[in-house]
Design an enzyme around this catalytic site. Structure first.
Site, mmCIF file in Angstrom:
data_model
loop_
_atom_site.group_PDB
_atom_site.id
_atom_site.type_symbol
_atom_site.label_atom_id
_atom_site.label_comp_id
_atom_site.label_asym_id
_atom_site.label_seq_id
_atom_site.Cartn_x
_atom_site.Cartn_y
_atom_site.Cartn_z
ATOM 1 N N ARG A 28 0.590 -0.638 -0.096
ATOM 2 C CA ARG A 28 -0.050 -0.342 -0.419
ATOM 3 C C ARG A 28 0.752 1.305 -0.228
ATOM 4 N NH1 ARG A 28 -4.931 -1.772 0.565
ATOM 5 N NH2 ARG A 28 -5.313 -3.733 1.921
ATOM 6 N N ASP A 29 0.477 2.505 -0.964
ATOM 7 C CA ASP A 29 1.121 3.603 -0.938
ATOM 8 C C ASP A 29 0.865 4.640 0.729
ATOM 9 O OD1 ASP A 29 1.927 5.647 -3.650
ATOM 10 O OD2 ASP A 29 1.672 6.774 -1.531
ATOM 11 N N ILE A 30 1.959 4.793 1.141
ATOM 12 C CA ILE A 30 2.134 5.540 2.430
ATOM 13 C C ILE A 30 1.824 6.370 2.390
ATOM 14 C CG2 ILE A 30 4.340 6.750 1.774
ATOM 15 C CD1 ILE A 30 4.868 5.556 4.769
ATOM 16 N N GLU A 94 9.050 9.915 -8.816
ATOM 17 C CA GLU A 94 9.480 10.210 -7.643
ATOM 18 C C GLU A 94 10.543 8.889 -7.170
ATOM 19 O OE1 GLU A 94 6.355 11.001 -4.474
ATOM 20 O OE2 GLU A 94 5.581 11.985 -5.637
ATOM 21 N N VAL A 95 9.837 7.708 -7.475
ATOM 22 C CA VAL A 95 10.638 6.600 -6.876
ATOM 23 C C VAL A 95 11.121 6.532 -8.512
ATOM 24 C CG1 VAL A 95 11.199 5.140 -5.369
ATOM 25 C CG2 VAL A 95 9.863 6.519 -4.745
ATOM 26 N N HIS A 99 7.058 1.260 -10.870
ATOM 27 C CA HIS A 99 6.555 0.928 -10.401
ATOM 28 C C HIS A 99 4.876 1.012 -10.900
ATOM 29 C CE1 HIS A 99 7.407 4.525 -8.759
ATOM 30 N NE2 HIS A 99 6.266 4.383 -8.542
ATOM 31 N N HIS A 101 0.892 1.689 -10.540
ATOM 32 C CA HIS A 101 -0.553 2.130 -8.713
ATOM 33 C C HIS A 101 -1.300 1.912 -9.529
ATOM 34 C CE1 HIS A 101 2.122 6.136 -7.498
ATOM 35 N NE2 HIS A 101 3.189 6.158 -8.746
HETATM 36 P P1 5GP Z 1 6.216 8.053 -7.910
HETATM 37 O O1 5GP Z 1 5.601 9.441 -7.894
HETATM 38 O O2 5GP Z 1 7.497 7.345 -8.505
HETATM 39 O O3 5GP Z 1 5.419 7.380 -9.178
HETATM 40 O O4 5GP Z 1 5.239 6.917 -7.032
HETATM 41 C C1 5GP Z 1 5.930 6.782 -6.219
HETATM 42 C C2 5GP Z 1 5.138 6.931 -4.664
HETATM 43 O O5 5GP Z 1 5.118 6.307 -3.593
HETATM 44 C C3 5GP Z 1 4.555 7.666 -4.147
HETATM 45 O O6 5GP Z 1 2.829 7.636 -4.659
HETATM 46 C C4 5GP Z 1 4.294 7.697 -2.996
HETATM 47 O O7 5GP Z 1 3.074 8.021 -2.006
HETATM 48 C C5 5GP Z 1 5.295 6.058 -1.954
HETATM 49 N N1 5GP Z 1 5.639 6.334 -1.465
HETATM 50 C C6 5GP Z 1 7.362 6.972 -1.284
HETATM 51 N N2 5GP Z 1 7.623 6.180 -0.342
HETATM 52 C C7 5GP Z 1 7.237 5.899 -0.052
HETATM 53 C C8 5GP Z 1 7.115 4.087 1.436
HETATM 54 O O8 5GP Z 1 8.274 4.540 2.288
HETATM 55 N N3 5GP Z 1 6.522 4.102 1.438
HETATM 56 C C9 5GP Z 1 5.169 3.877 0.655
HETATM 57 N N4 5GP Z 1 4.282 2.615 0.886
HETATM 58 N N5 5GP Z 1 4.747 4.091 -0.464
HETATM 59 C C10 5GP Z 1 5.785 5.286 -0.944
#
Ligand code: 5GP
Length: 114
Positions: A28-30, A94-95, A99, A101
């Site tokens: 689950r997303d944080i 961001e990461v 992944h 979503h």
């Molecule tokens: P992006 O913007 O890279 O597509 O999405 C990265 C997602 O990772 C974001 O929705 C953010 O809330 C989630 N996220 C960031 N850090 C963590 C974490 O430590 N744990 C979890 N479960 N989700 C995270």
């Protein structure tokens, strides 16, 4: 440096893991943007969609079948949901660990806002 998601996959840091097999992990997303917000990630680190290789086709396909099964399990399959992959800066990534979503559980509105 291992990404945050690699540490969740290896269970070195806490993550609300809802599925794990030999190829993918889902948690689950944080900061959930909808009632259901799950991230489906490959266990092997692929930084972005640009880095998917031809040999990863089965793995990427598996990410989507896991997403399908989780949507059903979460009870959002019939009403619908959205699958999102962000890539690099303009995509809002961001990461840097590929992944998908899985978001749903409420009407999500238009795909992009102006
Ligand atoms: P992006 O913007 O890279 O597509 O999405 C990265 C997602 O990772 C974001 O929705 C953010 O809330 C989630 N996220 C960031 N850090 C963590 C974490 O430590 N744990 C979890 N479960 N989700 C995270």
């Amino acid at each position: 440096m291992p990404t945050l998601f690699e540490k969740i996959i290896a269970r070195q840091i806490a993550g609300d893991i809802v599925h794990q097999d030999d190829r993918v992990t889902a948690f689950r997303d944080i900061h959930p943007r909808a009632p259901v917000h799950i991230l489906i990630v490959p266990n092997k680190p692929i930084p972005t969609a640009n880095d998917i290789e031809d040999g990863d086709e089965a793995l990427v396909g598996h990410m989507f079948t896991v997403a399908r099964d989780l949507a059903k399990r979460e009870g959002i399959a019939d009403n619908g949901y959205r699958l999102i992959i962000n890539c690099n800066t303009h995509g809002g990534q961001e990461v840097y660990h590929l992944h998908v979503h899985l978001v749903g559980g409420a009407p999500l509105g238009p795909m992009l806002s102006r």
